[in-house]
Design a protein around this motif. Sequence first.
Motif, short mmCIF file in Angstrom:
data_model
loop_
_atom_site.label_atom_id
_atom_site.label_comp_id
_atom_site.label_asym_id
_atom_site.label_seq_id
_atom_site.Cartn_x
_atom_site.Cartn_y
_atom_site.Cartn_z
N PHE A 109 4.54 49.65 -45.38
CA PHE A 109 5.61 50.15 -46.23
C PHE A 109 5.83 49.23 -47.43
CE2 PHE A 109 7.03 51.67 -41.93
CZ PHE A 109 6.68 53.00 -42.14
N LYS A 110 6.47 49.78 -48.46
CA LYS A 110 6.76 49.02 -49.68
C LYS A 110 8.26 49.08 -49.97
CE LYS A 110 2.32 48.43 -50.47
NZ LYS A 110 1.69 47.12 -50.25
N ASP A 111 8.71 48.10 -50.73
CA ASP A 111 10.07 48.06 -51.28
C ASP A 111 11.12 48.24 -50.19
OD1 ASP A 111 8.92 47.72 -53.84
OD2 ASP A 111 8.65 49.88 -54.01
N ASP A 112 12.09 49.15 -50.41
CA ASP A 112 13.21 49.30 -49.48
C ASP A 112 12.75 49.81 -48.11
OD1 ASP A 112 15.03 48.36 -51.28
OD2 ASP A 112 15.87 50.32 -51.81
N LYS A 113 11.70 50.62 -48.08
CA LYS A 113 11.19 51.09 -46.79
C LYS A 113 10.70 49.92 -45.95
CE LYS A 113 9.67 55.72 -48.25
NZ LYS A 113 8.51 56.64 -48.30
N LYS A 114 10.03 48.99 -46.61
CA LYS A 114 9.54 47.80 -45.90
C LYS A 114 10.70 46.94 -45.42
CE LYS A 114 6.73 43.64 -46.61
NZ LYS A 114 5.93 42.85 -47.59
N LEU A 153 19.95 59.02 -40.51
CA LEU A 153 20.57 58.44 -41.69
C LEU A 153 19.99 59.09 -42.94
CD1 LEU A 153 20.37 54.63 -40.74
CD2 LEU A 153 22.23 56.23 -40.24
N ASP A 154 20.68 58.95 -44.06
CA ASP A 154 20.10 59.43 -45.30
C ASP A 154 18.98 58.49 -45.72
OD1 ASP A 154 21.22 57.21 -46.56
OD2 ASP A 154 22.90 58.31 -47.39
N ASP A 155 18.29 58.83 -46.83
CA ASP A 155 17.11 58.05 -47.21
C ASP A 155 17.42 56.94 -48.21
OD1 ASP A 155 17.60 59.59 -49.39
OD2 ASP A 155 15.67 60.62 -49.43
N THR A 156 18.62 56.35 -48.11
CA THR A 156 18.93 55.17 -48.90
C THR A 156 18.16 53.97 -48.36
OG1 THR A 156 21.16 56.08 -49.14
CG2 THR A 156 20.82 53.84 -49.92
N TYR A 157 17.75 54.05 -47.12
CA TYR A 157 16.91 53.07 -46.41
C TYR A 157 17.61 51.76 -46.07
CZ TYR A 157 13.06 56.25 -47.30
OH TYR A 157 12.27 57.37 -47.33
N VAL A 183 20.95 51.61 -22.92
CA VAL A 183 20.97 50.54 -23.91
C VAL A 183 20.44 51.12 -25.21
CG1 VAL A 183 20.00 48.31 -24.60
CG2 VAL A 183 20.73 48.68 -22.24
N VAL A 184 21.18 50.89 -26.29
CA VAL A 184 20.80 51.42 -27.61
C VAL A 184 20.78 50.27 -28.62
CG1 VAL A 184 21.40 53.05 -29.45
CG2 VAL A 184 21.98 53.60 -27.07
N PRO A 185 19.69 50.11 -29.36
CA PRO A 185 19.71 49.12 -30.44
C PRO A 185 20.60 49.60 -31.59
CG PRO A 185 17.63 50.33 -30.47
CD PRO A 185 18.39 50.79 -29.26
N GLY A 186 21.45 48.74 -32.07
CA GLY A 186 22.33 49.11 -33.17
C GLY A 186 21.67 48.93 -34.52
N PHE A 187 22.43 49.25 -35.58
CA PHE A 187 22.08 48.91 -36.96
C PHE A 187 21.11 49.86 -37.64
CE2 PHE A 187 19.74 45.59 -39.75
CZ PHE A 187 20.54 45.85 -40.85
N TYR A 188 20.22 50.50 -36.88
CA TYR A 188 19.21 51.31 -37.58
C TYR A 188 19.16 52.74 -37.05
CZ TYR A 188 15.47 51.19 -33.95
OH TYR A 188 14.71 51.36 -32.82
N GLY A 189 18.53 53.59 -37.86
CA GLY A 189 18.29 54.97 -37.49
C GLY A 189 17.02 55.43 -38.17
N VAL A 190 16.88 56.73 -38.30
CA VAL A 190 15.71 57.29 -38.99
C VAL A 190 16.17 58.36 -39.98
CG1 VAL A 190 14.00 56.82 -37.20
CG2 VAL A 190 15.34 58.92 -37.09
N THR A 191 15.36 58.56 -40.99
CA THR A 191 15.64 59.61 -41.98
C THR A 191 15.14 60.95 -41.44
OG1 THR A 191 13.51 59.41 -43.12
CG2 THR A 191 15.28 57.90 -43.80
N GLU A 192 15.38 61.99 -42.21
CA GLU A 192 14.87 63.32 -41.84
C GLU A 192 13.34 63.32 -41.72
OE1 GLU A 192 16.51 65.88 -41.01
OE2 GLU A 192 18.47 65.94 -41.97
#
Length: 459
Positions: A109-114, A153-157, A183-192
């Motif tokens: 991945f690059k930039d914000d995706k990375k 989550l939205d794709d603001t990344y 048990v669920v890891p917090g902080f992250y999700g996935v985009t559409e």
Amino acid sequence: MKVCKFGGSSVKNSTQIKKIVDIVKRDEKRQVIVVSAPGRDDDFDEKITDHLLNLATEGNHFLEQKIEISKDDSFNAIIKKYTKLCDDLGIAKKKILDSLENELNNCDFKDDKKTAFFLSRGEHYNAKIISDYMKKSGLNVKLMLPEEFGFILDDTYTDGKVQAKTYDNVKKHFVLKDNEKVVVPGFYGVTEKNEIAVMSRGGSDLTGGELAYALDASMYENWTDTNGVYEVDPRVIPDAKVIPRLTFKELRLLSSKGFNVFHFNAMLNCKKSKIPIRVRNTNNPTNKGTLILSERVPMEKLVGVAKLDNMASIHIQKDMLGEEIGFTAELLKIFGEFHINTYHYPTDKDDLAILVEQEDLKGNINNLRREIDKRLKPDNIIVTYSLSVITLVGIGLKEDSFTIVDAITALKENNIAFEMFDMSPSKISFHIGVSQNISDIALETLYEKLLTKENNCIC
């Protein structure tokens, strides 16, 4: 069902992780366990999340802070941390560490995706380790990853916002038996598009709050390393007491002025559904902490005093300012164009003051003055730096506004001058601006005068 979130200090090492297993075992209603990435401890000076960000930015994250930690140093620290966690907890490590190394070495991945992908790995792998240890400890637990159950989550990344379909996904996948836990890891999700995205820092709080809302939990427990929300900063007032009960509104006012207990946005949907939140201490689990409610019966005038340092006041003077329609709107628009957050706006006919964070003026103040001069043509602009804003909060103030008189009298009796005074429209808080070099003394004075038991009850 209770949703429990354990922050970085609660999962920083094997000793802490063993504590949270004991806490979960004590209450069968604690079924949804949200975990953060490991925080700093005696062996690791920096948080794992910061090491991951350093990797994502090719070593620039720490370089910008003038900390000499290279990209390779961060990689080694991450692997060492998770290796030690596995060894200390006595769980199988090869599969976990091989996967971690592969993802850190082969990210395309690059930039914000990375950045988002790297940042998410802290919670991701800590959740795997904690889940394995809970199984080893005899709990009927399963790991549920955001990418598997659809925490969208939205794709603001790097500042993702939870999407509405997340709630339906959670209800569909979190059908738990009485003795079952997840048990669920917090902080992250996935985009559409099923790409990893993270929320703002502190996002594990958000994960916990959103899961509590989606599941209509009976309570959201936020476990940290303090006994709750204190009446005043205990670093300034060592004998400060924990506030037993707060409304969401009161905490909102306190958190906006330096009470950084947890991410306020995590409370929004809990507030909407009137789900109580209890802030508790992983290291002192018998303490009941602070209960945050939609409504409570006030028994005191004030619940807390907060202090926000490093503020600046920009005072605009212009004859007939009060009669100039649109003046304030245009002024706030200018601040917005410079991406400067504004706070209070004490005003009269020919004067208007704007409070801002002093840091936001760095590199901006000259051009900000120039733009205000050009568009609004004020007679004078006076900037006062190094202010502290002390905010006194309590729904009991509605019943006893004379507390304001007591506050001003206490400052006068101790020869403490103040630069600003402002009462909120809700009448449950007021703000006093003082020079930062006397702010601790002012805070102590107001605390002793207004928050001692005999002076603070509603009779």
